[in-house]
Scaffold this motif. Structure first.
Motif, short mmCIF file in Angstrom:
data_model
loop_
_atom_site.label_atom_id
_atom_site.label_comp_id
_atom_site.label_asym_id
_atom_site.label_seq_id
_atom_site.Cartn_x
_atom_site.Cartn_y
_atom_site.Cartn_z
N ARG A 115 0.85 -1.19 0.00
CA ARG A 115 0.00 0.00 0.00
C ARG A 115 0.88 1.24 0.00
NH1 ARG A 115 -0.24 -2.90 4.60
NH2 ARG A 115 -2.10 -3.98 3.84
N SER A 116 0.27 2.39 -0.16
CA SER A 116 1.03 3.65 -0.27
C SER A 116 1.30 4.23 1.11
CB SER A 116 0.27 4.64 -1.15
OG SER A 116 0.16 4.15 -2.46
N SER A 117 2.26 3.65 1.79
CA SER A 117 2.66 4.09 3.13
C SER A 117 4.18 4.09 3.23
CB SER A 117 2.09 3.18 4.22
OG SER A 117 0.69 3.08 4.13
N VAL A 118 4.70 5.05 4.00
CA VAL A 118 6.12 5.10 4.35
C VAL A 118 6.24 4.79 5.83
CG1 VAL A 118 8.22 6.49 4.41
CG2 VAL A 118 6.56 6.83 2.57
N LEU A 119 7.14 3.87 6.16
CA LEU A 119 7.30 3.43 7.55
C LEU A 119 8.67 3.82 8.07
CD1 LEU A 119 5.76 -0.14 7.27
CD2 LEU A 119 4.72 1.86 8.32
N ALA A 177 0.23 7.99 11.61
CA ALA A 177 -0.11 7.21 12.80
C ALA A 177 1.17 6.76 13.48
CB ALA A 177 -0.97 6.01 12.42
N CYS A 178 1.05 6.43 14.78
CA CYS A 178 2.20 6.03 15.57
C CYS A 178 1.85 4.79 16.40
CB CYS A 178 2.62 7.18 16.50
SG CYS A 178 4.10 6.84 17.48
N SER A 179 2.83 3.87 16.52
CA SER A 179 2.60 2.66 17.31
C SER A 179 2.54 2.95 18.80
CB SER A 179 3.70 1.64 17.02
OG SER A 179 4.97 2.14 17.40
N ARG A 231 11.17 2.50 21.43
CA ARG A 231 11.07 2.24 19.99
C ARG A 231 9.64 2.46 19.55
NH1 ARG A 231 13.59 -3.21 17.77
NH2 ARG A 231 15.44 -2.02 18.43
N ALA A 232 9.50 3.15 18.42
CA ALA A 232 8.17 3.44 17.87
C ALA A 232 8.21 3.27 16.36
CB ALA A 232 7.74 4.85 18.23
N CYS A 233 7.07 3.01 15.79
CA CYS A 233 6.93 2.96 14.33
C CYS A 233 5.97 4.06 13.91
CB CYS A 233 6.41 1.60 13.88
SG CYS A 233 6.29 1.44 12.08
N LEU A 234 6.42 4.91 13.02
CA LEU A 234 5.58 5.94 12.43
C LEU A 234 5.17 5.48 11.05
CD1 LEU A 234 7.47 9.25 13.36
CD2 LEU A 234 5.50 8.21 14.50
N SER A 235 3.87 5.52 10.78
CA SER A 235 3.33 5.10 9.50
C SER A 235 2.63 6.29 8.85
CB SER A 235 2.33 3.95 9.68
OG SER A 235 1.77 3.58 8.45
N LEU A 236 3.14 6.69 7.68
CA LEU A 236 2.59 7.83 6.95
C LEU A 236 1.90 7.30 5.69
CD1 LEU A 236 2.28 10.90 6.62
CD2 LEU A 236 4.52 10.92 5.51
N GLY A 237 0.56 7.34 5.69
CA GLY A 237 -0.22 6.83 4.58
C GLY A 237 -0.68 7.94 3.66
N PHE A 238 -0.80 7.60 2.37
CA PHE A 238 -1.25 8.55 1.34
C PHE A 238 -2.42 7.94 0.58
CE2 PHE A 238 3.10 9.65 2.18
CZ PHE A 238 3.14 11.04 2.12
N ALA A 239 -3.32 8.80 0.13
CA ALA A 239 -4.45 8.33 -0.67
C ALA A 239 -5.15 9.53 -1.27
CB ALA A 239 -5.40 7.50 0.19
N GLN A 240 -6.26 9.25 -1.97
CA GLN A 240 -7.04 10.31 -2.59
C GLN A 240 -8.10 10.87 -1.66
OE1 GLN A 240 -4.58 10.42 -5.36
NE2 GLN A 240 -6.41 11.61 -5.82
N SER A 241 -8.15 10.41 -0.42
CA SER A 241 -9.07 10.95 0.58
C SER A 241 -8.44 10.76 1.95
CB SER A 241 -10.42 10.23 0.53
OG SER A 241 -10.28 8.89 1.01
N PRO A 242 -8.81 11.58 2.94
CA PRO A 242 -8.25 11.40 4.28
C PRO A 242 -8.57 10.03 4.87
CG PRO A 242 -9.33 13.54 4.08
CD PRO A 242 -9.68 12.76 2.85
N GLU A 243 -9.79 9.53 4.58
CA GLU A 243 -10.18 8.25 5.15
C GLU A 243 -9.31 7.12 4.62
OE1 GLU A 243 -13.29 11.21 5.42
OE2 GLU A 243 -12.22 10.40 3.66
N GLU A 244 -9.07 7.13 3.30
CA GLU A 244 -8.24 6.06 2.73
C GLU A 244 -6.79 6.20 3.18
OE1 GLU A 244 -7.02 4.10 -1.60
OE2 GLU A 244 -8.46 5.77 -1.51
N ALA A 245 -6.31 7.44 3.32
CA ALA A 245 -4.97 7.64 3.85
C ALA A 245 -4.86 7.08 5.26
CB ALA A 245 -4.61 9.13 3.83
#
Length: 805
Positions: A115-119, A177-179, A231-245
């Motif tokens: 999916r379109s996310s950077v971790l 989002a953050c773990s 330790r934490a994981c940051l997940s940055l999601g992208f999409a065509q709407s805020p909900e899908e991101a």
């Protein structure tokens, strides 16, 4: 959405991008993941979504606060170390150690192949004091869809999971989002109420700042680190709407970092296994071949098979705003073909064929290609460069000669090749602009590409059963090749006399006949010169571009004119730097920092280009000096920045550490430059093979070995020659059917000759003047039967020993 008030300071300070000196670029080799990331200064910079030509963030880093007003931003206040997961895999481990010794931040960064996310997996370690002494904040600057302004940011949640959101033009959105829990968060306007301002001034985030609308916005969240959880994981999601991101961010976060990292690494590992074994470890310990192949592949598009952007960077981005949407994340047909050559040299021939297919799709109806374009082929700049019309033909021929195009496939590309060849013959040899997107005129580089492309197209047309058109293309190539020296070579100038050479090729000469005639005098008028400035001597306009005559097989490396030109190039353009000699593009180049280190702002001074080290190394190899080529290979490698990325330009002045300008190191121009990495790969292949990998063979056979000389000189409305040597046939080439009314005795007698159309849509007539003696002349005009009009202008061409335009 959160109910807090809108933050003060709308719309924020004018948006700017960030440093173009990248230390890493990456993406998953998966069509499900349409996100690309860049790194510099120990943090994420521009992240691209949903296409490789659409930047969506400025930067994404951490701020650390502590007792007694302690404030530290990792990108400014830490030392940075970057290492890849393994060679050839653009996934990175970053280590940022505070310069004051207070903390260490370790990161692992990948994109999710599903999916379109950077971790980012982040580990925070206090080196002074205890974990409870510090607060760590994630600071994210959305610049969605290539725009820093016009974005809206807010804090909220997706399915009960707290997140930081932003949306911009065309609905493109991100969610962070953050773990670990967000202990607090904020949305504000850059320069006024963003998290950096709040923390630096007040040491805490304002709980009321939860939304910032339609401006240059920023998001900040405190990561819930503790002594038990560092330790934490940051997940940055992208999409065509805020909900899908939000969905993408949460899905990647729930699966975990390793669930994304394993297939990410496996995909790259498998792709690298299929390449040629050209591995070479540079003096820095970096496997520059695998870095370079990864750079090429990481700049490809997932949405459009084939295109590769010039660089995932914006030169001098920290000084650029929304008025410069393109940056270098655009497609240049020239760079794209050079990149295809890099793929081909590395053994990724399927990708090179994809590139050719893409070029076929975005070719304009008249046969040319845009100067540069977005991925969908829509032009960004409106210039036309003739070399960019020849390069796709050379790529098709290279693939044909290397057995990568079947007869059926070759026939499918034939209409593209015919249109391109027709455009070249109708509009060449004068270039619209040279390869550096600047001046128009007769350029040795463009001429070399045009002539080589016409010969290559002729071979293809022969193979496809069109010998008549092939003969015409070879005749045109011969005619232009005969005049390369006349158009671009000067003799007896002050520089030539000073350096003890007979003459040399200049960078470019003017396009119109009045200016072109000044070549023999060694002077050229300069456009937009300041009042009182005189015409600038041609001898001052020197460039390594003449080496293209060797690279494309038109002149031998041992040709005395080439040898003398190299002497002049080295006297004017060589710059000896800590890594070795690096060359400038040309004298008086204005594309680079000012002398005081200020960024290029439309004016400046060009700095040395590592790309030209690779071109020079290829010349040395063509000249039989392999040891010299290997030495230049090491210089090429030593010009790379952290992580092995090659910059467009390197700094040639004294060190300016406050501006991050160190002698021999990258400037504020693009890094990485994909073209430079392609040149590096081709150089490795050339050295292994013992011959220049991408040299077309047609010119070598025709002009160097067989010494073919043209029997023609051609006249066209965009190339109105004024004389031809005695013994040559005069060919008139017209855009429409005409009757040529002509005389060789001053209209005492006259002749009428009809033109005939060839297979490329050009109307020709060859006038039998080869028997005329020197000192005579031919005069002619045209009657256009379609309109019933006469041209009403007489054109005169002198017959003489010298072919002066």
């Amino acid at each position: 959405m959160a109910s807090g008030r809108v933050s003060p300071g709308a719309p924020g300070i004018p948006a700017r991008w960030t440093s173009s000196a990248k230390s890493g670029v990456g993406t998953a080799l998966s069509p499900a993941s349409r996100v690309w990331f860049t790194l510099s200064h120990g943090i994420l910079n521009e992240i691209y979504y949903p296409r490789v030509d659409r930047a969506c963030t400025r930067d994404f880093g951490l701020i650390v606060t502590g007792p007694d007003g302690y404030f530290s931003e990792e990108k400014r206040h830490a030392q940075h170390l970057i290492t890849p997961f393994e060679k050839g895999v653009p996934a990175y481990c970053l280590t940022n150690t505070a310069t004051d010794g207070a903390y260490r931040i370790e990161k692992r960064i990948v994109t999710d192949p599903l999916r379109s996310s950077v971790l980012q997996e982040i580990t925070f370690t206090p080196l002074k004091g205890l974990a409870g002494d510090y607060n760590v904040y994630a600071l994210l600057s959305p610049h969605l869809f290539n725009c820093g302004m016009g974005n809206t940011a807010w804090t909220g949640d997706y399915k009960g999971t707290p997140m930081l959101f932003a949306t911009g033009r065309d609905g493109v959105s991100l969610a962070l989002a953050c773990s670990l829990p967000w202990l607090c968060h904020s949305a504000g306007y850059a320069g006024f109420s963003d998290g950096w301002q709040q923390l630096s001034q007040n040491g805490a985030l304002d709980p009321d700042c939860q939304r910032a609308e339609d401006g240059n916005v920023s998001l900040t969240g405190q990561i819930g680190f503790s002594a038990e959880s560092n330790r934490a994981c940051l997940s940055l999601g992208f999409a065509q709407s805020p909900e899908e991101a939000g969905y993408n961010a949460l899905a990647s976060l729930m699966a975990g970092f390793d669930a994304a990292a394993k297939p990410y690494v496996a995909g790259w590992r498998d792709w690298q296994k299929g390449l040629q074994p050209l591995d070479r470890i540079a003096a820095t310990g970096v496997n520059m071949y695998r870095v370079s192949t990864a750079v090429l592949a990481a700049h490809r598009s997932a949405a459009f098979p084939g295109p590769v952007v010039a660089s995932l960077s914006i030169p001098w981005g920290f000084d650029k705003g929304d008025d410069d949407l393109g940056g270098y994340h655009l497609v240049w047909p020239r760079d794209l073909v050079e990149t295809a050559g890099g793929f081909l040299a590395a053994g990724a021939s399927d990708t090179a064929v994809e590139i050719l297919s893409y070029l076929r799709t975005i070719q304009e109806a008249d046969g040319h290609w845009p100067q540069n374009a977005w991925l969908d082929g829509m032009p960004y700049w409106d210039g036309i460069q003739m070399d960019e019309c020849g390069f796709p033909i050379l790529l098709a021929d290279a693939l044909r000669r290397k057995g990568q195009l079947s007869q059926e496939a070759l026939l499918s590309f034939l209409p593209m090749i015919e249109r391109a060849a027709a455009y070249l013959t109708r509009n060449g040899p004068v270039t619209g602009e040279d390869r550096w997107e600047e001046d128009a005129g007769y350029s040795p580089f463009t001429l070399a590409v045009e002539i080589a492309a016409l010969l290559a197209a002729a071979d293809i047309l022969d193979e496809c059963g069109k010998p008549a058109a092939a003969i015409y293309l070879r005749e045109t190539a011969d005619c232009w090749n005969d005049q390369v020296e006349h158009w671009t070579y000067v003799k007896g100038t002050h520089t030539a006399n000073t350096l003890g050479v007979d003459g040399y090729y200049v960078r470019i000469t003017p396009p119109d006949t009045a200016e072109a005639s000044s070549v023999s005098q060694g002077y050229v008028p300069i456009k937009n010169r300041p009042p009182g400035d005189t015409d600038r001597p041609l001898e001052l306009i020197v460039s390594p571009d003449a080496l293209a005559l060797v690279r494309f097989g038109l002149r031998a490396a041992t040709d005395p004119r080439i040898v003398d030109t190299v002497t002049v190039i080295d006297a004017h353009l060589r710059c000896d730097l800590p890594q070795g000699p690096v060359w400038y593009r040309y004298t008086d180049d204005g594309y680079g920092e000012h002398e005081n280190g200020d960024p290029f702002d439309g004016t400046g001074r060009g700095r040395p280009w590592p790309l030209l080290v690779g071109e020079r190394a290829h010349f040395e190899l063509a000249a039989g000096r392999k040891d010299s080529a290997v030495s230049l290979l090491a210089t090429f490698e030593a010009s790379a920045g952290p992580g092995g990325l090659l910059p467009e330009q390197v700094w040639d002045g004294t060190d300016m550490p406050e501006r991050e300008l160190l002698r021999g190191g990258p400037t504020g121009s693009a890094m990485p430059l994909v073209w430079a990495h392609s040149e590096y790969i081709k150089l490795l292949r050339s050295l292994r093979d013992g011959a220049v990998f991408d040299m077309p063979p047609q010119g070598v056979k025709r002009y160097i070995e067989d010494k073919t000389v043209s029997t023609l000189r051609s006249w066209r409305f965009n190339n109105k020659i004024r004389s031809i040597p005695a013994g040559k046939t005069l060919r008139l080439e017209l855009p429409a059917r005409a009757m040529v009314h002509w005389s060789v005795d001053g209209w005492a007698t006259s002749h009428d000759t009809e033109t005939s159309e060839n297979l490329l849509g050009i109307y020709l007539v060859d006038l039998p003047v080869a028997g005329l003696s020197s000192g005579s002349a031919i005069v002619f005009t045209f009657f256009w039967p379609e309109s019933g009009d006469w041209e009403n202008i007489d054109f005169t061409i002198a017959i003489g020993p010298l072919d002066t335009p």
